[in-house]
Every structure is written in structure tokens, then in C-alpha cells.
Design a protein around this motif. Sequence first.
Motif, PDB file in Angstrom:
ATOM      1  N   GLY A 101      46.569  53.184  43.306  1.00  0.00           N
ATOM      2  CA  GLY A 101      47.666  52.971  44.247  1.00  0.00           C
ATOM      3  C   GLY A 101      47.746  51.525  44.696  1.00  0.00           C
ATOM      4  N   SER A 135      54.057  63.587  47.557  1.00  0.00           N
ATOM      5  CA  SER A 135      52.868  63.968  46.787  1.00  0.00           C
ATOM      6  C   SER A 135      53.112  65.256  46.000  1.00  0.00           C
ATOM      7  CB  SER A 135      51.652  64.113  47.706  1.00  0.00           C
ATOM      8  OG  SER A 135      51.864  65.102  48.697  1.00  0.00           O
ATOM      9  N   TYR A 171      54.604  56.613  37.221  1.00  0.00           N
ATOM     10  CA  TYR A 171      55.755  57.387  37.683  1.00  0.00           C
ATOM     11  C   TYR A 171      56.662  56.551  38.573  1.00  0.00           C
ATOM     12  CZ  TYR A 171      53.062  58.095  42.035  1.00  0.00           C
ATOM     13  OH  TYR A 171      52.339  57.908  43.198  1.00  0.00           O
ATOM     14  N   GLU A 215      50.450  58.003  49.485  1.00  0.00           N
ATOM     15  CA  GLU A 215      50.742  59.171  48.649  1.00  0.00           C
ATOM     16  C   GLU A 215      49.564  59.478  47.729  1.00  0.00           C
ATOM     17  OE1 GLU A 215      53.621  57.219  45.284  1.00  0.00           O
ATOM     18  OE2 GLU A 215      53.921  56.753  47.390  1.00  0.00           O
ATOM     19  N   THR A 216      48.827  58.425  47.325  1.00  0.00           N
ATOM     20  CA  THR A 216      47.658  58.617  46.472  1.00  0.00           C
ATOM     21  C   THR A 216      46.572  59.384  47.217  1.00  0.00           C
ATOM     22  OG1 THR A 216      48.169  56.535  45.353  1.00  0.00           O
ATOM     23  CG2 THR A 216      45.976  57.426  45.029  1.00  0.00           C
ATOM     24  N   ILE A 262      55.066  64.297  42.906  1.00  0.00           N
ATOM     25  CA  ILE A 262      54.184  63.688  41.904  1.00  0.00           C
ATOM     26  C   ILE A 262      53.395  64.769  41.169  1.00  0.00           C
ATOM     27  CG2 ILE A 262      52.211  62.146  41.556  1.00  0.00           C
ATOM     28  CD1 ILE A 262      53.204  60.734  44.195  1.00  0.00           C
ATOM     29  N   ARG A 312      58.968  56.996  41.739  1.00  0.00           N
ATOM     30  CA  ARG A 312      59.436  57.860  42.818  1.00  0.00           C
ATOM     31  C   ARG A 312      60.960  57.896  42.795  1.00  0.00           C
ATOM     32  NH1 ARG A 312      55.375  54.819  45.126  1.00  0.00           N
ATOM     33  NH2 ARG A 312      56.762  53.441  46.286  1.00  0.00           N
ATOM     34  N   GLY A 316      51.614  52.467  48.389  1.00  0.00           N
ATOM     35  CA  GLY A 316      51.353  53.594  47.497  1.00  0.00           C
ATOM     36  C   GLY A 316      50.007  54.248  47.768  1.00  0.00           C
ATOM     37  N   ALA A 321      50.561  54.434  41.058  1.00  0.00           N
ATOM     38  CA  ALA A 321      51.541  54.552  42.148  1.00  0.00           C
ATOM     39  C   ALA A 321      51.920  53.157  42.616  1.00  0.00           C
ATOM     40  CB  ALA A 321      50.948  55.338  43.319  1.00  0.00           C
TER      41      ALA A 321
END
Length: 327
Positions: free
Chosen positions: A139, A119, A98, A146-147, A122, A100, A143, A70
Motif C-alpha cells: 500500500g 476493501s 487494481y 484499505e490495505t 477489492i 479503485r 492506500g 494499492a
Amino acid sequence: MKKGLRRGLKVLGGIMLATGLLLMAGTAYEAYQSTQDMKSYPPPGKYYEVSGRNMHLYTAGRGEVTVVFASGWGTPNPYVDFSPLYDKLKSKVKIAVYDRFGYGYSDYTDEPRDVDTISEEIHQLLRTSGQRPPYIMVGHSLGSLETLRFAQKYPDEVAGMVMIDGGSPEYYSTVEMDTPEWYFASARFLVKTGVARTLLHSDRMMATLVIDPKLVSTPMKKAATISTLKHAYNDNVMNEMRHSKINASHVLENKKQFSFPLTILTAGSDQPNEGTRAWQADQAKFASWSKQGNQRLVPDAEHYIHNSQPDIVAAEIMKLVKTSSDL
């Protein structure tokens, strides 16, 4: 006196006219070059439909364990950003990076940039693309939120976590965005008028704004430049920042100590100031989010530790890979 004033106004008017013409020319040039850029901007990974839009995922390597990356806030091209790690990992594990929405090769979205939505996106991306949990989640910077939220929502799908100079929810829940909005608007103006493109021809400016050119190949350098010009401070990116404090508070509200290993990598400094010491103290506390948490201070590292000290980051990731494989 009046003649001098008229002469001064004429000079000023001439300067303004010339500036206006240059900006118009720069805007036209930037529009043309942006179109040309897209012809040489092929995605290194694949697109998957997530919430009705295309989301990009780059995968490589082999192995039973998948490491999911992330990126930090505002990183224009996550694929390029994490590239110093690839050769150190892909012979041993599978990697998945990934983008976003609003980053790299992904589309833009009208969905809110709250941490639950991100999230969930993801999770949908990893599931749709056929990735196999449990994952080692990595992350960087913002980040981290979201991790952590991914692990809270899908605890059975996470085997370990590494934070690369990522802030804790406690930290981000108290931090206001201290950069004024006009700064970001000015940056977009520089992009639109072609000024930013000119600046990015300088390797020194490239290293300051995007990534050190010495760390990546020429094609990746080009991809980083195109991404920066395409995505710099777009609405999705800015909405992430505006949501950051609320997102951190939401993660904090759902805090429950994790059972999997958590490694906190913190960029060190030989001459820490008051702000650096406060950050390092928070980083040490951040490790308590896991029953198996630990913090490692990385000397002589910048905020992007995976760029300046990729060997250390890769080694710490592999420690958790081995732990998860032994289970």
C-alpha cells in the motif's frame, strides 16, 4: 476623467470578452480531445464486474505468490504509477494492480467511499478474477488504510505487507484535509477548459503533477496524461479524502496486532524539519502493528519511493515473498 473611465471599462470589457471566448474554445477543444483520448486508452488488464460496475485489474508475471498493489490517494493511473517495479518483480512473482472506482480504467460508482466498502470491492475483484491468496499486500500513502482493513477482514488471505510511505491509522485519524475545496474545483475547471492539457505538455509539469516522464515509456506517459485529465479530483476520489479521517478511526477501532511480517518504508530526508520528524516518528511506531514489524528509512527518496527508488522497494517486497514461500 469620465472619458478615461469609459476607456478603461471598454478595455476591461474587451479583455473579459476575449477571455470568455478563449475559455469557450478551450472547453470545446477539451471535450473533443477527451473523446479522442478514449480511442487510444485501452486497458492493459481486464475488467471484472464488482457491485454492478466494471473494475480494472492488471496482472503480470508468474510464481506461487501474488503481490497486490494499492495506489495512494488521487493517483490517476495506478498501472502507470507502479510500472517502475514490474521488470524487477514479474519474473519471480505474480503482480496484481487494481484501480479503485474513479481511478485508471475503472468505472465510477455511487457507493460510499468508506473503507469497508472499498476493501470489500477489492476482495470481490481478487476473488472474481481468480487470484490465489494469501497475498503480499503493498500500500502506498493513503492506500495503507484499505490495505490494513483488508487484512483485518480477511486475515487468512494476507501473508505479508509492505507500506510505501503509507501513513498509520493513528496519523490519518488526526489529520484534517488542509487543502481547501476551491483548489480542487479550480483544478477541475482547468481540466474542463483545456488549460491542464496544455500544461501537461511540459515534462516538468508532468513530473510535478503525475509522474517523471523519464521513468516511463511514451505510451505510459500518454496513459498517465489521459488518466489525469479524465479523473482528476472526481467525486469518487474526493469522497475518499472526505472519508479518510473516519476510515482511519474505523481501522484503528479494529486494531489487532498482525502475525504476518509488516515492512514500513519511509521516505528519508537529509534535512528533516519538524513535520518530517513527526512523520518519521509515527512511521517507526507504525511497525508495531505487526509482531514482525520493522521500519526502513529510505534516504534521498520522494513520497513515491517506488518511482524514485524502485530497486529498494522491489527488494523489500521480495524479502516478504521469500518468507511466505518458506512457510
